[in-house]
Design an enzyme around this catalytic site. Structure first.
Site, mmCIF file in Angstrom:
data_model
loop_
_atom_site.group_PDB
_atom_site.id
_atom_site.type_symbol
_atom_site.label_atom_id
_atom_site.label_comp_id
_atom_site.label_asym_id
_atom_site.label_seq_id
_atom_site.Cartn_x
_atom_site.Cartn_y
_atom_site.Cartn_z
ATOM 1 N N GLU A 1 0.787 -1.250 -0.024
ATOM 2 C CA GLU A 1 0.087 0.219 0.164
ATOM 3 C C GLU A 1 1.086 1.422 0.171
ATOM 4 O O GLU A 1 0.449 2.312 -0.288
ATOM 5 C CB GLU A 1 -0.957 0.066 1.411
ATOM 6 C CG GLU A 1 -2.227 -0.690 1.081
ATOM 7 C CD GLU A 1 -3.066 -0.400 0.043
ATOM 8 O OE1 GLU A 1 -3.436 0.991 -0.078
ATOM 9 O OE2 GLU A 1 -3.524 -1.052 -1.056
ATOM 10 N N GLY A 2 2.155 1.384 0.333
ATOM 11 C CA GLY A 2 2.904 2.385 0.522
ATOM 12 C C GLY A 2 3.432 2.856 -0.839
ATOM 13 O O GLY A 2 3.003 4.038 -1.251
ATOM 14 N N HIS A 3 3.599 1.779 -1.557
ATOM 15 C CA HIS A 3 3.884 2.294 -3.107
ATOM 16 C C HIS A 3 2.782 2.520 -3.774
ATOM 17 O O HIS A 3 2.620 3.497 -4.492
ATOM 18 C CB HIS A 3 4.534 0.713 -3.637
ATOM 19 C CG HIS A 3 5.618 0.274 -3.356
ATOM 20 N ND1 HIS A 3 5.714 -0.913 -2.560
ATOM 21 C CD2 HIS A 3 7.023 0.573 -3.094
ATOM 22 C CE1 HIS A 3 6.994 -1.299 -2.318
ATOM 23 N NE2 HIS A 3 7.921 -0.342 -2.463
ATOM 24 N N GLY B 1 8.491 8.236 -1.349
ATOM 25 C CA GLY B 1 7.744 8.181 -0.284
ATOM 26 C C GLY B 1 8.593 8.764 0.850
ATOM 27 O O GLY B 1 10.005 8.761 0.919
ATOM 28 N N ASP C 1 11.510 6.659 3.024
ATOM 29 C CA ASP C 1 12.681 6.907 2.873
ATOM 30 C C ASP C 1 13.154 8.360 2.816
ATOM 31 O O ASP C 1 13.669 8.937 1.784
ATOM 32 C CB ASP C 1 13.266 6.033 1.756
ATOM 33 C CG ASP C 1 12.835 4.433 1.675
ATOM 34 O OD1 ASP C 1 13.559 4.004 2.265
ATOM 35 O OD2 ASP C 1 11.698 4.336 1.103
ATOM 36 N N SER D 1 8.797 -3.664 2.066
ATOM 37 C CA SER D 1 8.829 -4.954 1.496
ATOM 38 C C SER D 1 9.627 -5.837 2.208
ATOM 39 O O SER D 1 9.343 -7.138 2.173
ATOM 40 C CB SER D 1 9.501 -4.726 0.023
ATOM 41 O OG SER D 1 8.926 -4.007 -0.887
ATOM 42 N N ARG D 2 10.711 -5.348 3.126
ATOM 43 C CA ARG D 2 11.521 -6.263 3.868
ATOM 44 C C ARG D 2 10.402 -6.845 5.292
ATOM 45 O O ARG D 2 10.872 -7.518 5.863
ATOM 46 C CB ARG D 2 12.618 -5.607 4.081
ATOM 47 C CG ARG D 2 13.689 -5.302 3.178
ATOM 48 C CD ARG D 2 14.993 -4.724 3.875
ATOM 49 N NE ARG D 2 15.890 -4.394 2.800
ATOM 50 C CZ ARG D 2 16.028 -3.331 2.141
ATOM 51 N NH1 ARG D 2 15.064 -2.498 2.155
ATOM 52 N NH2 ARG D 2 16.993 -3.226 1.059
HETATM 53 P P1 AMP Z 1 11.134 0.835 -2.632
HETATM 54 O O1 AMP Z 1 10.482 -0.194 -3.608
HETATM 55 O O2 AMP Z 1 11.397 0.317 -1.361
HETATM 56 O O3 AMP Z 1 12.347 1.328 -3.449
HETATM 57 O O4 AMP Z 1 10.444 2.223 -2.531
HETATM 58 C C1 AMP Z 1 9.794 2.476 -3.611
HETATM 59 C C2 AMP Z 1 9.278 3.973 -3.484
HETATM 60 O O5 AMP Z 1 7.986 3.867 -2.369
HETATM 61 C C3 AMP Z 1 10.279 4.899 -2.665
HETATM 62 O O6 AMP Z 1 10.013 6.391 -2.855
HETATM 63 C C4 AMP Z 1 9.616 4.713 -1.144
HETATM 64 O O7 AMP Z 1 10.059 5.529 -0.167
HETATM 65 C C5 AMP Z 1 8.302 4.433 -1.142
HETATM 66 N N1 AMP Z 1 7.894 3.699 -0.041
HETATM 67 C C6 AMP Z 1 8.140 2.275 0.646
HETATM 68 N N2 AMP Z 1 7.566 2.124 1.707
HETATM 69 C C7 AMP Z 1 6.622 3.176 1.761
HETATM 70 C C8 AMP Z 1 5.617 3.553 2.683
HETATM 71 N N3 AMP Z 1 5.381 2.698 3.743
HETATM 72 N N4 AMP Z 1 4.851 4.667 2.493
HETATM 73 C C9 AMP Z 1 5.122 5.515 1.817
HETATM 74 N N5 AMP Z 1 6.054 5.488 0.736
HETATM 75 C C10 AMP Z 1 6.535 4.139 0.684
#
Ligand code: AMP
Length: 304
Positions: free
Chosen positions: A50-52, A165, A168, A204-205
């Site tokens: 849901e964050g993505h 997001g 990070d 994701s982790r």
């Molecule tokens: P990642 O796949 O971890 O590289 O994340 C891709 C994008 O999704 C980055 O801009 C992250 O900051 C954002 N993101 C990851 N987790 C979250 C979250 N829980 N809430 C909001 N954005 C997120």
């Protein structure tokens, strides 16, 4: 059938997302879109949650065309076993992106993005102090790898807006600086962190957490809230920080606190008094067996 009815009722139609595996295919797919209006871009490493999807939805609101990339970028992993164990769920990700009516998904291979190997011309973007503190200090080379891949992705997608997001936050600041210096035509949009009902920031982790670690993981968010509460009631900053740190040290699964700090949110300089900055952020990183967690919250003057 019920699913179809619900989607129709919401005025959405889940259509097939067009998938580009090469930059040439991507250029072809986006040619017409560029003429129609703005292109929004959400770079990810997949294993979507849901964050993505909150970033995707923001782009869907603001842009005519939404592009998502899924690429697990080797150059930003300082720990080879983290790269190896990074979750990969492409089939499921595609279903989620189709539900969000994403227009184009870019899934390049390592060879496609790094035809000359990893030590190429994009390996040398500099971010100065911003990339050396906090995550930069604990994960040497991490932000150089992030800037390297994002520069490639931005040249390939050529978006009008880039969505990142708050989860990070340091990465956001590093990339905002990269964009201002090298891709000034692109607008960067910061989106708030999405959390589980109990407060754990989605990541994701998180699938790697054991039940005990999952319970203890909450203490990171609680310690950040403790700092915020201290600010709100005018407690001296060092005292709030000390109480917050004590919370982290009580959790049995937390083996090490890499950092727990309060900073000026515009440049990540440490502050020692709440009044030293207009925008104040608390950030923390902890290690558990086999998994490292990071989180942050705005303590004062939220920027998203
Ligand atoms: P990642 O796949 O971890 O590289 O994340 C891709 C994008 O999704 C980055 O801009 C992250 O900051 C954002 N993101 C990851 N987790 C979250 C979250 N829980 N809430 C909001 N954005 C997120």
């Amino acid at each position: 059938m019920a699913g179809v009815a619900i989607l129709a009722w919401q005025g959405r139609k889940a259509e097939k997302v067009r998938i580009a595996y090469t930059q040439e295919e991507l250029r072809y797919l986006l040619e017409e879109s560029r003429r129609k209006g703005r292109v929004g871009f959400v770079p990810t490493m997949g294993a979507l949650h849901e964050g993505h999807l909150s970033l995707v939805r923001r782009s869907r609101q603001l842009d005519e065309t939404v592009v998502v990339s899924i690429f697990v970028n080797p150059t930003q992993f300082d720990d080879p076993s983290d790269l190896e164990r990074y979750p990969r769920t492409l089939e499921k990700d595609i279903v989620l992106l189709e539900r969000e009516r994403v227009d184009v998904l870019f899934v390049p291979s390592v060879e496609e993005l790094y035809p000359e190997g990893f030590d190429d011309g994009d390996a040398y973007y500099r971010a100065g102090r911003l990339a050396e503190v906090l995550e930069g200090a604990w994960r040497p080379g991490h932000f150089a790898g992030v800037m390297q891949v994002v520069a490639k992705l931005l040249r390939a997608v050529q978006p009008n807006r880039l969505y990142l997001g708050q989860k990070d936050y340091q990465q956001y600041l590093v990339l905002k600086q990269l964009v201002e210096r090298h891709f000034p035509e692109i607008e960067v949009v910061l989106c708030p962190t999405v959390r589980e009902g109990d407060g754990l920031a989605l990541s994701s982790r998180n699938v790697r957490l054991s039940p005990q670690q999952r319970r203890d993981s909450l203490v990171l968010y609680r310690s950040l809230l403790r700092i915020k509460a201290g600010c709100e009631r005018g407690e001296p900053l060092p005292e709030a920080l000390q109480s917050a740190r004590a919370l982290l040290e009580e959790a049995p699964s937390i083996l090490q606190v890499d950092y727990l700090v309060v900073c000026d949110a515009t440049n990540l300089s440490l502050i020692f008094d709440w009044e030293e900055a207009e925008h104040v952020i608390a950030l923390g990183a902890v290690r558990m067996k086999g998994v490292r967690l990071i989180d942050n919250i705005f303590v004062k003057g939220a920027l998203c």
